[in-house]
Design a protein around this motif. Sequence first.
Motif, short mmCIF file in Angstrom:
data_model
loop_
_atom_site.label_atom_id
_atom_site.label_comp_id
_atom_site.label_asym_id
_atom_site.label_seq_id
_atom_site.Cartn_x
_atom_site.Cartn_y
_atom_site.Cartn_z
N PHE A 196 0.81 -1.22 0.00
CA PHE A 196 0.00 0.00 0.00
C PHE A 196 0.85 1.28 0.00
N LYS A 197 2.11 1.14 -0.37
CA LYS A 197 3.00 2.29 -0.42
C LYS A 197 2.39 3.39 -1.30
N GLY A 198 2.37 4.60 -0.79
CA GLY A 198 1.78 5.72 -1.51
C GLY A 198 0.29 5.91 -1.26
N GLU A 199 -0.37 4.86 -0.79
CA GLU A 199 -1.80 4.93 -0.51
C GLU A 199 -2.10 5.00 0.98
N ALA A 200 -1.24 4.41 1.78
CA ALA A 200 -1.43 4.36 3.22
C ALA A 200 -0.05 4.39 3.88
N ASN A 201 -0.02 4.76 5.16
CA ASN A 201 1.22 4.82 5.92
C ASN A 201 1.30 3.66 6.90
N VAL A 202 2.48 3.10 7.06
CA VAL A 202 2.73 2.11 8.10
C VAL A 202 3.94 2.62 8.89
N VAL A 203 3.77 2.69 10.21
CA VAL A 203 4.84 3.16 11.09
C VAL A 203 4.91 2.23 12.29
N GLY A 204 6.09 1.71 12.55
CA GLY A 204 6.31 0.93 13.76
C GLY A 204 6.65 1.87 14.90
N VAL A 205 6.16 1.55 16.10
CA VAL A 205 6.46 2.35 17.28
C VAL A 205 7.00 1.39 18.33
N ALA A 206 8.32 1.36 18.45
CA ALA A 206 8.99 0.44 19.36
C ALA A 206 9.08 1.02 20.75
N GLY A 207 8.94 0.17 21.74
CA GLY A 207 9.06 0.59 23.13
C GLY A 207 9.58 -0.53 23.99
N LEU A 208 9.65 -0.24 25.28
CA LEU A 208 10.00 -1.22 26.31
C LEU A 208 11.43 -1.76 26.20
N ASP A 209 12.31 -1.00 25.59
CA ASP A 209 13.72 -1.41 25.50
C ASP A 209 14.54 -0.22 25.04
N LYS A 210 15.79 -0.45 24.79
CA LYS A 210 16.72 0.60 24.36
C LYS A 210 16.79 0.65 22.84
N GLN A 211 17.23 1.79 22.34
CA GLN A 211 17.29 2.03 20.90
C GLN A 211 18.14 1.00 20.16
N ALA A 212 19.25 0.58 20.74
CA ALA A 212 20.11 -0.41 20.07
C ALA A 212 19.36 -1.71 19.82
N ALA A 213 18.59 -2.17 20.80
CA ALA A 213 17.81 -3.40 20.64
C ALA A 213 16.72 -3.21 19.58
N MET A 214 16.14 -2.01 19.56
CA MET A 214 15.10 -1.72 18.57
C MET A 214 15.69 -1.76 17.16
N LYS A 215 16.86 -1.17 17.00
CA LYS A 215 17.52 -1.14 15.70
C LYS A 215 17.87 -2.56 15.24
N ASP A 216 18.34 -3.39 16.17
CA ASP A 216 18.65 -4.79 15.85
C ASP A 216 17.40 -5.55 15.41
N PHE A 217 16.27 -5.28 16.09
CA PHE A 217 15.01 -5.94 15.73
C PHE A 217 14.59 -5.58 14.31
N VAL A 218 14.69 -4.30 13.97
CA VAL A 218 14.31 -3.84 12.62
C VAL A 218 15.12 -4.60 11.57
N ALA A 219 16.42 -4.76 11.82
CA ALA A 219 17.27 -5.47 10.86
C ALA A 219 16.93 -6.96 10.81
N SER A 220 16.81 -7.60 11.98
CA SER A 220 16.57 -9.05 11.99
C SER A 220 15.16 -9.42 11.54
N ALA A 221 14.18 -8.58 11.82
CA ALA A 221 12.80 -8.86 11.41
C ALA A 221 12.53 -8.37 9.98
N LYS A 222 13.50 -7.69 9.40
CA LYS A 222 13.39 -7.18 8.02
C LYS A 222 12.18 -6.26 7.85
N VAL A 223 12.07 -5.29 8.78
CA VAL A 223 10.97 -4.33 8.74
C VAL A 223 11.50 -2.91 8.55
N GLY A 224 12.62 -2.78 7.86
CA GLY A 224 13.22 -1.47 7.64
C GLY A 224 12.67 -0.72 6.44
N GLY A 225 11.69 -1.27 5.75
CA GLY A 225 11.12 -0.61 4.58
C GLY A 225 10.11 0.46 4.91
#
Length: 191
Positions: free
Chosen positions: A109-138
């Motif tokens: 739905f790129k261009g038609e709708a927005n998707v935004v992840g909102v990470a919490g309950l941990d530190k930024q480094a762990a969040m960044k690692d999750f984005v890479a390992s879960a392949k949700v960086g798009g």
Amino acid sequence: MRARSYLPALLAATTLTLVGCGSDSGAGSGNPPAIDSASKSSAPAAPQSPASSSTTVPEALRFTGTTVDGKPFDGATLAGKPTVLWFWAPWCPKCKAQGPETAKVADQFKGEANVVGVAGLDKQAAMKDFVASAKVGGFPNLSDEAGDIWKKFEITQQSVYVILDKDGKTVFTGNLPAGKGLADKVSKLVG
């Protein structure tokens, strides 16, 4: 004196941490009931440009944050399109299971709708690692260590989707195991 300024955030983080990894919604599960009025709304993909000056920014999108990569983010850029806010935690297996479907919907739905992840309950480094390992960086993923965006949307546990229509009205709040059904909800909002 300085410790007092952190006390509300610490209490909120402690409360959020105690709820554990979200479970499937249903009676007695401890999850808030899903609210679904998607017949008039849609879901988002990654924002491409800030909202134009002619677009009114609804209250729900009046927030700012920082991406897991440290870049500033303004919720106003989401105005005018359906938006999916995906609240997740880096250590949550249910969140990781939602990653592939959430990324697929963001791309579909790129261009038609927005998707935004909102990470919490941990530190930024762990969040960044999750984005890479879960392949949700798009699509944008925000680091909400202080829980400000979580509080704004009254999120008390991870693994929750909040879907807003193009006018910023909440049409769904709840868990979608492995993200199943997300594409259908977004499709109704953009179609």
